[in-house]
Design an enzyme around this catalytic site. Structure first.
Site, PDB file in Angstrom:
ATOM      1  N   THR A 158      -1.713  -7.955   3.169  1.00 47.28           N
ATOM      2  CA  THR A 158      -0.628  -7.162   3.752  1.00 47.28           C
ATOM      3  C   THR A 158       0.181  -6.523   2.624  1.00 47.28           C
ATOM      4  O   THR A 158      -0.300  -6.469   1.496  1.00 47.28           O
ATOM      5  CB  THR A 158       0.247  -8.031   4.701  1.00 47.28           C
ATOM      6  OG1 THR A 158       1.199  -7.206   5.354  1.00 47.28           O
ATOM      7  CG2 THR A 158       0.977  -9.144   3.974  1.00 47.28           C
ATOM      8  N   ASN A 159       1.360  -5.999   2.920  1.00 45.39           N
ATOM      9  CA  ASN A 159       2.191  -5.414   1.852  1.00 45.39           C
ATOM     10  C   ASN A 159       3.655  -5.760   2.100  1.00 45.39           C
ATOM     11  O   ASN A 159       3.986  -6.450   3.064  1.00 45.39           O
ATOM     12  CB  ASN A 159       1.959  -3.898   1.779  1.00 45.39           C
ATOM     13  CG  ASN A 159       2.301  -3.212   3.075  1.00 45.39           C
ATOM     14  OD1 ASN A 159       3.431  -3.255   3.531  1.00 45.39           O
ATOM     15  ND2 ASN A 159       1.319  -2.578   3.696  1.00 45.39           N
ATOM     16  N   ARG A 160       4.524  -5.269   1.244  1.00 47.77           N
ATOM     17  CA  ARG A 160       5.917  -5.708   1.267  1.00 47.77           C
ATOM     18  C   ARG A 160       6.810  -4.921   2.212  1.00 47.77           C
ATOM     19  O   ARG A 160       8.032  -5.071   2.167  1.00 47.77           O
ATOM     20  CB  ARG A 160       6.516  -5.586  -0.134  1.00 47.77           C
ATOM     21  CG  ARG A 160       5.935  -6.544  -1.132  1.00 47.77           C
ATOM     22  CD  ARG A 160       6.718  -6.409  -2.436  1.00 47.77           C
ATOM     23  NE  ARG A 160       6.071  -7.094  -3.525  1.00 47.77           N
ATOM     24  CZ  ARG A 160       6.174  -8.402  -3.733  1.00 47.77           C
ATOM     25  NH1 ARG A 160       6.884  -9.154  -2.910  1.00 47.77           N
ATOM     26  NH2 ARG A 160       5.568  -8.941  -4.761  1.00 47.77           N
TER      27      ARG A 160
END
Ligand code: CTP
Length: 398
Positions: free
Chosen positions: A207-209
């Site tokens: 995933t990402n931030r």
């Protein structure tokens, strides 16, 4: 948005009056001039003095007080909003009949400001056909209504509507009642927000931030401006904004499916989500065991949603994209605007302090099709959302 706006807060006599104090306080803190008008019943629950202390202005009750009805009625004529919270069954019935037998009902008849009611009553009284008919009649005259909610009443637990909506919800509806008649009114806006999440195995994900904050603020502001808003959200830890239809998704594919479904009916798409660009090509259906040494996970690209759904856009609709870059942001943003066929792109540089993921502020530039860049100062994400919608509004008006 409340700075310099005038609000008449009408309070009728129900136990929910205690929440009206919070409303008076929040509106005053937000910069509104709040004049409280109490019915006789309301003054039995909360003394006018309480409201005076909260708003810094006299709270009024009687038609026959010094100062005279006329000057009080003028308050209604100058108001940007008349908010009645709580609105009891009796007050709603008097309004529906057009009675003017006290200061609040007189002012309501004499005012042309938008009116928002927050009904609060016993659940049986709310379910009564007469109350329903009264509210229908008022709605048909353009009065807005928020709630009532399901939940505990003074007389005990209830599973039916009757309880006044919470102040936060009422305030959001109040903002829409004031602002919701402009170019966004009745338009369908779809906002995507947050990251997506792709499985490596049943336990682990890529995933990402992205926190989703930017998209959530855009959805909130668009709803306030009168739009019909669908928020397609990846996994984030944010409460659903008032009024918007929330569609939760997890993967980039699910996000794309939701956009595909919504797009043909959409006037404005704001693609604030940060979809994962790659997904594990062969996710395991069992938890992968620890390995000694380096681990390579084969990945495959996901679709570029903006590009892949371009053909589904409604004619005349407006598409807004985002570009989060790390250096050379304007040039890269311009290239993305063209590649993805966007009307507007919101560009920011993740390396700048106060910009990018997870924080509450952002420093962005807005790039339009004409190539002009508007560089905005460091602002809250809510302020950035308003600036984006201002830019969209210009094109909507055309
Ligand atoms: N976007 C999209 N589909 C993806 C990835 C991104 O529609 N699979 C959208 C984003 O929501 C954003 C815009 O495209 O509005 C730009 O996102 P960004 O990640 O910066 O663009 P990419 O096309 O992924 O470009 P790159 O990663 O090469 O910078």
């Amino acid at each position: 948005m409340w700075t310099g706006r005038r609000v008449v807060l009408g309070v009728s006599g129900g136990i929910a009056c205690y929440k009206s104090c919070t409303l008076a306080r929040r509106l005053t803190e937000a910069g509104a001039q709040v004049d409280v008008i109490l019915t006789r019943g309301a003054a039995e629950f909360v003394r006018p003095l309480t409201f005076e202390a909260l708003t810094g202005r006299p709270a009024l009750g009687s038609l026959w007080e010094p100062g005279g009805a006329l000057s009080h009625i003028r308050l209604g004529q100058q108001a940007d909003l008349v908010l009645v919270a709580p609105a009891t069954a009796h007050l709603i019935a008097r309004m529906a009949q057009g009675l003017a037998d006290d200061l609040l009902t007189t002012l309501l008849l004499a005012s042309t400001a938008p009116v928002l009611l927050a009904p609060a009553m016993n659940d049986e009284m709310f379910a009564h056909l007469q109350t329903r008919a009264n509210l229908e009649r008022l709605r048909a005259r353009g009065v807005s209504v928020v709630g009532p909610d399901v939940g505990a009443l003074a007389e005990g637990p209830s599973e039916r509507p009757g309880r006044m909506s919470e102040p936060e919800t009422i305030l959001a509806h109040a903002a829409r009642a004031v602002r919701g008649r402009g170019p966004f009114s009745g338009r369908r806006v779809v906002v995507t927000a947050g990251p997506t999440r792709e499985s490596i195995d049943p336990v682990r994900v890529v995933t990402n931030r992205s926190s989703g904050k930017m998209g959530y603020r855009v959805a909130e502001a668009a709803w306030e401006r009168g739009a019909d808003v669908v928020l397609v959200s990846g996994p984030v830890a944010l409460p659903a904004p008032v009024g918007v239809r929330l569609r939760r998704v997890e993967t980039t594919r699910e996000l794309e499916d939701a956009v595909r479904e919504e797009l043909p009916e959409t006037d404005v798409l704001v693609m604030a989500a940060a979809p994962a660009d790659f997904r594990p090509s062969d996710p395991s259906d069992r938890k992968r065991a620890r390995v000694d040494g380096a681990l390579a996970i084969p990945m495959e690209p996901t679709d570029d949603i903006l590009g892949a759904t371009r053909g589904l856009r409604k004619q005349g609709s407006i598409t807004v994209g985002f570009a989060l870059e790390t250096g050379d942001a304007l040039a890269k943003g311009r290239a993305k605007l063209e590649r993805k066929d966007l009307d507007l792109i919101v560009v920011n540089d993740a390396l700048e302090p106060g910009a990018g993921f997870e924080v509450d502020t952002n420093r962005v530039a807005l790039l339009g099709r004409d190539g002009a860049a508007r560089i905005l100062p460091l602002q809250t994400k809510r302020e950035v959302a308003e600036a984006i919608l201002d830019a969209v509004e210009l094109s909507l008006g055309r």
